[in-house]
Design a protein around this motif. Structure first.
Motif, short mmCIF file in Angstrom:
data_model
loop_
_atom_site.label_atom_id
_atom_site.label_comp_id
_atom_site.label_asym_id
_atom_site.label_seq_id
_atom_site.Cartn_x
_atom_site.Cartn_y
_atom_site.Cartn_z
N LEU A 1 104.86 -95.67 -39.55
CA LEU A 1 104.91 -94.35 -40.19
C LEU A 1 103.82 -93.44 -39.64
O LEU A 1 103.40 -92.48 -40.30
CB LEU A 1 104.73 -94.50 -41.71
CG LEU A 1 105.77 -95.39 -42.42
CD1 LEU A 1 105.41 -95.54 -43.90
CD2 LEU A 1 107.17 -94.81 -42.28
N LEU A 2 103.36 -93.73 -38.42
CA LEU A 2 102.25 -92.98 -37.84
C LEU A 2 102.56 -91.49 -37.70
O LEU A 2 101.66 -90.66 -37.77
CB LEU A 2 101.88 -93.55 -36.47
CG LEU A 2 101.16 -94.91 -36.47
CD1 LEU A 2 100.95 -95.39 -35.05
CD2 LEU A 2 99.83 -94.81 -37.21
N LYS A 3 103.82 -91.14 -37.49
CA LYS A 3 104.18 -89.74 -37.32
C LYS A 3 103.89 -88.91 -38.57
O LYS A 3 103.77 -87.69 -38.49
CB LYS A 3 105.66 -89.59 -36.95
CG LYS A 3 106.62 -90.04 -38.02
CD LYS A 3 108.08 -89.85 -37.61
CE LYS A 3 108.50 -88.39 -37.68
NZ LYS A 3 109.96 -88.21 -37.49
N PHE A 4 103.74 -89.59 -39.71
CA PHE A 4 103.50 -88.88 -40.96
C PHE A 4 102.03 -88.88 -41.39
O PHE A 4 101.67 -88.26 -42.38
CB PHE A 4 104.33 -89.49 -42.10
CG PHE A 4 105.80 -89.52 -41.83
CD1 PHE A 4 106.51 -88.35 -41.60
CD2 PHE A 4 106.49 -90.72 -41.80
CE1 PHE A 4 107.86 -88.37 -41.36
CE2 PHE A 4 107.85 -90.75 -41.55
CZ PHE A 4 108.54 -89.58 -41.33
N ARG A 5 101.17 -89.58 -40.63
CA ARG A 5 99.78 -89.74 -41.08
C ARG A 5 99.05 -88.41 -41.17
O ARG A 5 98.31 -88.16 -42.13
CB ARG A 5 99.03 -90.70 -40.14
CG ARG A 5 97.61 -90.98 -40.61
CD ARG A 5 97.05 -92.25 -40.02
NE ARG A 5 97.03 -92.22 -38.56
CZ ARG A 5 96.65 -93.27 -37.83
NH1 ARG A 5 96.29 -94.40 -38.40
NH2 ARG A 5 96.65 -93.19 -36.51
N ARG A 6 99.24 -87.56 -40.18
CA ARG A 6 98.56 -86.26 -40.20
C ARG A 6 99.04 -85.43 -41.38
O ARG A 6 98.24 -84.77 -42.06
CB ARG A 6 98.81 -85.51 -38.89
CG ARG A 6 97.95 -84.27 -38.73
CD ARG A 6 98.22 -83.57 -37.40
NE ARG A 6 98.08 -84.48 -36.27
CZ ARG A 6 98.24 -84.10 -35.00
NH1 ARG A 6 98.57 -82.84 -34.72
NH2 ARG A 6 98.07 -84.96 -34.03
#
Length: 200
Positions: free
Chosen positions: A75-80
């Motif tokens: 889910l790295l694309k949502f971390r920011r």
């Protein structure tokens, strides 16, 4: 596998959708505060709810790396987005406290100085500001490796936020302690990786 299904779904979900869904509680809570849905002290309730959502988002951000490492869920694309949403809710939390609850600048400053739980909360907010300011692609390129080191501030922010919640709670409250325990557990999962980086 469940992880594959989640990853496949996550790839199809645009980041802007996360912002829209996550921001829905803000106007809903404001409406409830104005219409009596938050009890006899709507301002305090609104302040509390916004702050708790911010803490939950901070924890959600801390979950992303362990989920990838131990469960294969990416889910790295949502971390920011999660980090910025946490900051937005902290700002809303502070605005309700400063503008609707305390109301005057003198009292705001006095409370920050005299009340330890507010001092800690403000410290967490101050640490969040540079993270929010540098949460863009230009800053990532400009800062390089320093960007990753700067964003390690997420860890003390999470601890300070949980302690802030514990201290402002009256009497023994299990919920704030659960939040702190979860945060410490998530940070403990990162210790081996941090040790390896230091050793290298």
């Amino acid at each position: 596998m469940i992880a594959d299904v989640i990853n496949s779904t996550a790839r199809r979900v645009p980041t802007w959708a996360v912002y829209i869904v996550a921001l829905i509680p803000a106007p809903v809570l404001l409406y409830m505060a104005q219409t009596g849905g938050l009890g006899r002290e709507p301002i305090r309730a609104l302040e509390h709810e916004l702050g708790e959502i911010a803490l939950q988002l901070v924890i959600a951000g801390l979950c992303i790396s362990p989920l990838r490492r131990f469960a294969g869920v990416n889910l790295l694309k949502f971390r920011r987005a999660v980090g910025l949403l946490a900051f937005i809710y902290v700002v809303l939390h502070l605005l309700v406290w400063a503008v609707l609850d305390v109301q005057t600048l003198d009292r705001v400053i006095a409370d920050i100085i005299k009340r330890p739980y507010i001092t800690i909360g403000m410290a967490a907010f101050v640490l969040m500001v540079p993270l929010a300011v540098t949460s863009n692609n230009k800053s990532v390129r400009w800062l390089g490796a320093a960007w990753r080191r700067l964003h390690l501030l997420t860890y003390p922010i999470a601890i300070l936020s949980a302690v802030h919640f514990i201290w402002l709670s009256k009497g023994f409250q299990l919920e704030p302690l659960v939040y702190l325990t979860v945060i410490l557990g998530l940070l403990a999962l990162r210790v081996p990786a941090l040790v390896k980086k230091v050793a290298a």
